[in-house]
Design a protein around this motif. Sequence first.
Motif, PDB file in Angstrom:
ATOM      1  N   SER B 144      -2.459  -0.080  -8.439  1.00 36.78           N
ATOM      2  CA  SER B 144      -1.839  -0.568  -7.211  1.00 36.78           C
ATOM      3  C   SER B 144      -2.908  -0.838  -6.172  1.00 36.78           C
ATOM      4  CB  SER B 144      -0.811   0.429  -6.677  1.00 36.78           C
ATOM      5  OG  SER B 144      -1.460   1.604  -6.254  1.00 36.78           O
ATOM      6  N   TYR B 145      -2.553  -1.717  -5.234  1.00 36.49           N
ATOM      7  CA  TYR B 145      -3.445  -2.052  -4.131  1.00 36.49           C
ATOM      8  C   TYR B 145      -2.604  -2.029  -2.865  1.00 36.49           C
ATOM      9  CZ  TYR B 145      -6.990  -4.516  -1.401  1.00 36.49           C
ATOM     10  OH  TYR B 145      -7.915  -4.848  -0.448  1.00 36.49           O
ATOM     11  N   HIS B 146      -2.995  -1.212  -1.892  1.00 35.15           N
ATOM     12  CA  HIS B 146      -2.208  -1.006  -0.666  1.00 35.15           C
ATOM     13  C   HIS B 146      -0.746  -0.674  -0.987  1.00 35.15           C
ATOM     14  CE1 HIS B 146      -5.476  -2.178   1.878  1.00 35.15           C
ATOM     15  NE2 HIS B 146      -5.408  -3.466   1.613  1.00 35.15           N
ATOM     16  N   GLY B 147      -0.517   0.023  -2.081  1.00 36.41           N
ATOM     17  CA  GLY B 147       0.861   0.432  -2.419  1.00 36.41           C
ATOM     18  C   GLY B 147       1.614  -0.597  -3.233  1.00 36.41           C
ATOM     19  N   PHE B 148       1.055  -1.778  -3.458  1.00 33.43           N
ATOM     20  CA  PHE B 148       1.717  -2.795  -4.274  1.00 33.43           C
ATOM     21  C   PHE B 148       1.293  -2.597  -5.728  1.00 33.43           C
ATOM     22  CE2 PHE B 148       1.769  -4.363  -0.001  1.00 33.43           C
ATOM     23  CZ  PHE B 148       3.009  -4.975   0.112  1.00 33.43           C
ATOM     24  N   VAL B 149       2.287  -2.319  -6.567  1.00 30.20           N
ATOM     25  CA  VAL B 149       2.007  -1.934  -7.952  1.00 30.20           C
ATOM     26  C   VAL B 149       2.007  -3.174  -8.847  1.00 30.20           C
ATOM     27  CG1 VAL B 149       2.795  -0.538  -9.911  1.00 30.20           C
ATOM     28  CG2 VAL B 149       3.157   0.275  -7.554  1.00 30.20           C
ATOM     29  N   PHE B 150       0.971  -3.278  -9.667  1.00 29.70           N
ATOM     30  CA  PHE B 150       0.838  -4.380 -10.622  1.00 29.70           C
ATOM     31  C   PHE B 150       0.656  -3.803 -12.020  1.00 29.70           C
ATOM     32  CE2 PHE B 150      -0.333  -6.181  -6.596  1.00 29.70           C
ATOM     33  CZ  PHE B 150      -0.033  -7.539  -6.659  1.00 29.70           C
TER      34      PHE B 150
END
Lengths: 178, 442
Positions: B144-150
């Motif tokens: 995840s990046y800044h809470g955005f999960v990929f």
Amino acid sequence: MGDPGALERLLLQHAVQEFLFMEADVLDSRRYEEWLGLLTEDIHYWMPVRRTTTAREVDREFTKPGGIAFFDDDLAMLKMRVNRMLLGRAWAEDPPSRTRRLITNVRVVSGSAESEGDEVTVASNFQLYRTRLDSEEDSWLGRREDVLRRVDGGFRLARRHIYLEQTVILSQNLSSLF
Amino acid sequence: MAAVMDRDYYDVETGVLDRTIYADEDIYREELAKIFGRAWNFMCHESQVPEPGDFFLNWIGEDQVIVVRGRDRVIRVLLNTCPHRGNTVCRAELGNTQRFLCSYHGWNFHLDGTLAGMPGEEVFYRGNLDKSAWGLKQAAQVDSYHGFVFATLDPTAPPLPDYLGWVGRLGLDFMASQGELEFLDGVQKNRIRCNWKIAVDNLFDWYHVKVSHGSVLQVGLFDEASLAPMEQMVLLGEFGHGIGGPGISEEKFDEAVARVRGGPGAREWYDRTVRDRMQPEATELLGPVGRRSFGHPNIFPNLWVSTSPQVCLRIPRGPGETELWWFSFQPKEASDNHKRRNVYMANHWFGPGGILEQDDSENWSHATRGARGRFSRTLPSNLTMGKGADRVAEDPSGQARIETVVNEHGQRWTYRSWQEWMRAESWQELMANHSMPPTGTV
């Protein structure tokens, strides 16, 4: 025959249905400005987002008021939607859609016809069929919960909550009014 | 079968595109493998699954996945298909659970995807089934990046921060610059009869605004300066990421800062946005150029980051259909007024009922239809606007950008990158053969 309130309920049911059927006709006939006249100044027009949940968590099925919704409109916003449709540049509705609304299962949930200023809460089912251009079709079914307010001897719509059956909206848009 | 990518569908020299890519079934099948099967796909925000057992269903192409937080608080991405006979093991689109139970024969799985057990383990299987080998298939990588999960299904994909590169990261930094975000319950989803790539490339398209959305200008929902600003900035990143849209020159940024410092500033969008970007943390996070971009990022392949703050997935459903999923957020620390405004924007701009998006879907579906006819599909699509007329300006910070008027640089970059993804047989090949963002004249 021994029910003294029966006639009063019958008359109220009739008046409510007459209003809802007339309103459906106004929208199907694309008389949108006239439709705005059927709304109170403080109308709240709301369609929450619906989700598939387990039966155990079915309380999470709909989003809550104040949160994310497909419609969450006051009178100003509804006027904007209507004004847009009248411009000839709202491409989703020009050429205009052809719509037909079937309003059924009308039930007065609370309220009475007696005093002026009374509000009546009415539940109904609807099917809104839309076809556009040569072959596009949408069909929305759902339930509405309306608050009708007595104004000047007639009803005005003061609140409409619309509950669609779909979770993923299977249409290009929701450019119709429900 | 002939190779699907047997010719140039996008002509890099001329900026002309073959419409076949919006209609062809074989190309679409190939996209599911070579693009969605390989890319880092957006799953959800961490705040959507805050507690162990919380889950959310999403898609990687046409493969349904369960995003779930385990008892160890780790977020995993599991393919929603029972290893026994393929049935889905999760039918609710969100919720909280102890385990996933297959409703066909009763195989059941821990939150980490491992097979917990099944009926008849001893009596029918005679204790011969190696449970450790038959768990739910997991995404190869989750981050995840800044809470955005990929998540990606490809074990050879580069790590998420490298995949995003500075442009992809900047796209999400815009979100983070608004403070810690929390998810607003309710993903708006609807299905549009358009090819997913048209929905993607439109987010760089500031040419359509005054015509497609002319009606919302006329009814006064937006003023022209906000909806169709003249100054544009394009930032292009490796692997097809891009940011394209309004950008403000350094002088105008400084002027706006001075205005805002002198009082509340003008009510225009520039000043409102500049006010957010003036914070020292924002400047540091976004960089000297990034802070002047108010544009639309696309995280390749299909995540639009809208600073509303929302993100929108364009999920493919065959060559002629796309689902749009709108995820909405609000800054945790924002005032009640600010939060109400967030919800107001989320409910009225985009989504199927959104006054802006209604007309988009009408146009995108007919653009897709224009690729279906036996003869109309042989006609090219024209993406030549501004080609050869602009320069990439370098910056000591590394934030190279194109500052210009309305253009189609972002669209051209998307299709050029799309073609490279489709040609490459592996991540290794893509790494070796993909274009670096352009320099000089573009």
